[in-house]
Enzyme design. Structure first.
Site, short mmCIF file in Angstrom:
data_model
loop_
_atom_site.label_atom_id
_atom_site.label_comp_id
_atom_site.label_asym_id
_atom_site.label_seq_id
_atom_site.Cartn_x
_atom_site.Cartn_y
_atom_site.Cartn_z
N LYS A 43 0.80 -1.32 -0.07
CA LYS A 43 -0.05 -0.01 -0.07
C LYS A 43 0.85 1.36 0.08
CE LYS A 43 -3.77 -0.07 -0.48
NZ LYS A 43 -5.10 -0.66 -1.31
N1 PMP Z 1 -3.48 -7.70 1.03
C1 PMP Z 1 -3.21 -6.83 1.89
C2 PMP Z 1 -2.50 -7.41 3.04
C3 PMP Z 1 -3.65 -5.71 1.70
O1 PMP Z 1 -3.42 -4.72 2.66
C4 PMP Z 1 -4.45 -5.08 0.63
C5 PMP Z 1 -4.83 -3.79 0.62
N2 PMP Z 1 -5.98 -3.61 1.43
C6 PMP Z 1 -4.56 -6.21 -0.45
C7 PMP Z 1 -4.00 -7.39 -0.08
C8 PMP Z 1 -5.38 -5.76 -1.52
O2 PMP Z 1 -4.47 -4.81 -2.24
P1 PMP Z 1 -5.60 -3.89 -3.28
O3 PMP Z 1 -6.15 -2.83 -2.49
O4 PMP Z 1 -4.49 -3.43 -4.06
O5 PMP Z 1 -6.62 -4.58 -4.00
#
Ligand code: PMP
Length: 355
Positions: A43
């Protein structure tokens, strides 16, 4: 290597090849370790790009306030960015947020606003978004990145993460990436399909998540999935969807830690489980799984047997060796399928960002 500030250490994350946890010894399965980013997750990339684009076009003024709904990692990233760049950061969180994330954010000076009443479906996500709306009214001039709909979220991955992958691989059969906001699977999918025309993009969601239009039911994994369909999930770049169950992801986390020395977050376990399933179906194709964060975030929670049992997952329901796990990989609880298609194009250039 000397950097002017900690944000410059973002990106260029390592890719590690699995050695033991393989359907066949010759399989090539790689894991990109996004936990090595400065606040410990993927992130950081989306957060920094959203903040810099907002600074560039005046939506975020020096010294002002950033308010965002986050169940964890985006909050850590914004707390770090606020500390380096001098913004006040208010994070709307909920009781599922890991304690390590809350402590990290407050250590870097962010303020927490806890939503304690879940939505009717048992998730807290819609309640958090409503609370952000209330806080924005109370803090005129504050900026909310809105990670679910902000096109700078997937664009961060198209512009920065995808070129790293393109540099590391001459050939890539499949990209396996989890989804919550859809930022990284959409951004990587759009850019890498241009670089590798026959690339298969397999999205990974939590079984129980409604991100791809299924009905919502509570699940244990953190970071992955959503209780609605986010604007940043562009399924036109997704060829198949694997809805991974809690037990499959948590088992994979444990086996990866013990047999590969890779301590991944829960969604990283889900991504690797889905990558193993893909590799078992498609021998000989190199597969890259994206591990969004480090298991250090969950050491006293999902890596702790007592905590797991207290949260409804006794350890004896998990597979604990690569042999058991690999047997299961060939018949996953929810076989991968084509997703329903929706969503617009991801912008792959910085220009015209807000046109
Ligand atoms: N895995 C984790 C540990 C995350 O923090 C996130 C983001 N919330 C994601 C997967 C999914 O990523 P994205 O928001 O880019 O879909």
């Amino acid at each position: 290597m000397i950097y002017e500030n900690v944000l410059e250490t973002l990106g260029d994350t390592p890719v590690v090849r699995l050695r033991n946890l393989l359907p066949r010894p010759q399989d090539r399965i790689y894991v990109k370790l996004e936990g090595t980013n400065p606040s410990g997750s993927i992130k950081d990339r989306a957060a920094l790009h959203m903040v810099e684009e907002a600074e560039r076009d005046g939506r975020l003024a020096p010294g002002s306030t950033i308010i965002e709904s986050t169940s964890g990692n985006l909050g850590k990233s914004l707390a770090l960015i606020g500390a380096v760049k001098g913004y006040r950061v208010i994070l709307v969180v909920d009781p599922k947020t890991p304690q390590s994330v809350l402590s990290y954010a407050t250590s870097l000076g962010a303020e927490l606003d806890m939503v304690d009443r879940p939505d009717a479906d048992g998730s807290y996500q819609a309640a958090r978004i409503r609370r952000v709306g209330e806080l924005l009214l109370r803090h005129p001039g504050a900026y909310s990145p809105d990670q679910y709909n902000n096109p700078d979220n997937p664009q961060a991955h198209a512009l920065r993460t995808a070129p790293e992958v393109a540099k590391d691989f001459d050939d890539l059969g499949a990209l396996v990436a989890t989804a919550s906001t859809g930022g990284h699977v959409s951004g990587l999918g759009s850019a890498l399909k241009e670089r590798f025309p026959s690339l298969h993009v397999r999205a990974v969601d939590a079984y129980g998540s409604a991100a791809f239009g299924h009905s919502f039911a509570p699940y244990k994994m953190r970071g992955i999935g959503l209780s609605w369909q986010p604007g940043n999930l562009h399924t036109r770049y997704v060829d198949s969807l694997h809805r991974v169950a809690d037990t499959e992801a948590l088992s994979t986390c444990r086996v990866l830690a013990r047999e590969e020395g890779l301590l991944l977050g829960e969604s990283g376990g889900a991504a690797v489980f889905a990558a193993l399933t893909y590799a078992a179906e498609h021998p000989g194709r190199p597969v890259l799984a994206i591990a969004p964060d480090t298991g250090a975030n969950y050491l006293y929670e999902s890596y702790d047997d007592m905590w797991l049992a207290g949260h409804g997952v006794p350890v004896d329901v998990l597979w604990s060796t690569s042999r058991d796990l690999l047997r299961h990989v060939r018949s996953p609880l929810h076989p991968p399928a084509e997703p329903a298609h929706a969503g617009a194009d991801v912008r792959t250039t910085a220009e015209g960002a807000r046109a």
